[in-house]
Write a protein that holds these residues in place. Structure first.
Motif, short mmCIF file in Angstrom:
data_model
loop_
_atom_site.label_atom_id
_atom_site.label_comp_id
_atom_site.label_asym_id
_atom_site.label_seq_id
_atom_site.Cartn_x
_atom_site.Cartn_y
_atom_site.Cartn_z
N LYS A 17 37.32 43.57 52.59
CA LYS A 17 37.07 42.13 52.58
C LYS A 17 38.03 41.50 51.57
CE LYS A 17 34.48 38.62 53.86
NZ LYS A 17 34.45 38.12 55.21
N ALA A 18 39.16 41.01 52.04
CA ALA A 18 40.23 40.53 51.18
C ALA A 18 39.93 39.14 50.63
CB ALA A 18 41.54 40.51 51.95
N VAL A 19 40.18 38.97 49.32
CA VAL A 19 40.00 37.69 48.64
C VAL A 19 41.17 37.48 47.69
CG1 VAL A 19 38.52 36.36 47.08
CG2 VAL A 19 37.48 37.90 48.74
N GLY A 37 52.99 47.07 59.41
CA GLY A 37 53.73 48.16 60.03
C GLY A 37 54.98 47.71 60.77
N LEU A 38 55.11 46.40 60.97
CA LEU A 38 56.28 45.85 61.67
C LEU A 38 57.19 45.05 60.74
CD1 LEU A 38 54.41 44.59 64.86
CD2 LEU A 38 55.73 46.70 64.60
N GLY A 39 57.05 45.27 59.45
CA GLY A 39 57.77 44.46 58.47
C GLY A 39 56.90 43.28 58.06
N TYR A 40 57.36 42.52 57.09
CA TYR A 40 56.54 41.41 56.59
C TYR A 40 56.53 40.23 57.56
CZ TYR A 40 55.75 43.57 52.09
OH TYR A 40 55.32 44.42 51.10
N LEU A 41 55.31 39.79 57.89
CA LEU A 41 55.09 38.64 58.78
C LEU A 41 54.15 37.67 58.07
CD1 LEU A 41 54.39 40.65 62.06
CD2 LEU A 41 56.53 39.52 61.42
N ASN A 42 54.16 36.41 58.48
CA ASN A 42 53.27 35.41 57.90
C ASN A 42 51.82 35.77 58.16
OD1 ASN A 42 55.16 33.56 56.81
ND2 ASN A 42 55.55 32.77 58.85
N VAL A 43 50.99 35.59 57.13
CA VAL A 43 49.54 35.76 57.30
C VAL A 43 49.03 34.56 58.09
CG1 VAL A 43 47.35 35.74 56.05
CG2 VAL A 43 49.26 37.11 55.19
N ASP A 44 48.20 34.82 59.09
CA ASP A 44 47.59 33.74 59.88
C ASP A 44 46.38 33.22 59.09
OD1 ASP A 44 46.45 32.01 61.68
OD2 ASP A 44 46.08 33.53 63.22
N LEU A 45 46.56 32.10 58.41
CA LEU A 45 45.49 31.57 57.58
C LEU A 45 44.34 30.98 58.38
CD1 LEU A 45 47.53 30.05 54.62
CD2 LEU A 45 46.10 32.11 54.63
N ASN A 46 44.45 30.93 59.73
CA ASN A 46 43.31 30.52 60.55
C ASN A 46 42.18 31.54 60.45
OD1 ASN A 46 44.37 28.09 61.58
ND2 ASN A 46 45.60 29.24 63.04
N GLY A 47 42.50 32.75 60.06
CA GLY A 47 41.51 33.80 59.90
C GLY A 47 40.96 33.89 58.48
N SER A 66 38.24 36.27 56.89
CA SER A 66 37.00 36.22 57.67
C SER A 66 36.54 37.60 58.14
CB SER A 66 37.18 35.31 58.88
OG SER A 66 37.51 34.01 58.45
N ASP A 67 37.47 38.48 58.51
CA ASP A 67 37.11 39.84 58.88
C ASP A 67 37.68 40.79 57.83
OD1 ASP A 67 39.77 39.62 59.52
OD2 ASP A 67 39.58 40.21 61.60
N THR A 68 37.63 42.07 58.09
CA THR A 68 38.08 43.04 57.08
C THR A 68 39.33 43.79 57.53
OG1 THR A 68 36.65 44.76 57.98
CG2 THR A 68 35.74 43.41 56.21
N TYR A 69 40.08 44.25 56.56
CA TYR A 69 41.20 45.15 56.82
C TYR A 69 40.65 46.57 56.89
CZ TYR A 69 44.78 41.63 55.59
OH TYR A 69 45.59 40.53 55.54
N SER A 70 41.12 47.37 57.84
CA SER A 70 40.64 48.75 57.97
C SER A 70 41.32 49.69 56.98
CB SER A 70 40.84 49.25 59.39
OG SER A 70 42.20 49.18 59.75
N SER A 71 42.46 49.24 56.42
CA SER A 71 43.16 50.04 55.42
C SER A 71 43.91 49.08 54.49
CB SER A 71 44.14 51.01 56.07
OG SER A 71 45.13 50.30 56.79
N ALA A 72 44.42 49.62 53.39
CA ALA A 72 45.18 48.81 52.43
C ALA A 72 46.52 48.42 53.05
CB ALA A 72 45.40 49.59 51.14
#
Length: 83
Positions: A17-19, A37-47, A66-72
């Motif tokens: 749960k990222a904060v 895994g595909l290089g750095y992309l913009n975070v979708d802040l809608n989530g 809003s949801d969780t990351y399954s890994s770091a």
């Protein structure tokens, strides 16, 4: 770091749960990137939800995924502190 100046690029990892909490209720994210895994992309802040929180009597701007990351995952952020 002084209010009104850019942070420069900061690298860190987020998992679960990222904060992200930054001082100043009007602080802005200038760049927020994730490498899934595909290089750095913009975070979708809608989530993400945005709120403010008082910590030790000072307002912080808070972004919560809003949801969780399954890994770091590696992130890169650039922001401007604003009161």
């Amino acid at each position: 770091m002084a209010f009104g100046s850019s942070s420069g690029t900061i690298n860190f990892s987020l998992s679960g749960k990222a904060v992200v909490k930054l001082p100043g209720q009007n602080t802005t994210l200038d760049s927020f990137l994730v490498d899934g895994g595909l290089g750095y992309l913009n975070v979708d802040l809608n989530g993400w939800t945005t709120s403010t929180e008082t910590i030790n009597g000072f307002p912080y701007k808070v972004w919560t995924k809003s949801d969780t990351y399954s890994s770091a995952l590696p992130h890169r952020i650039t922001f401007t502190l604003k009161q």
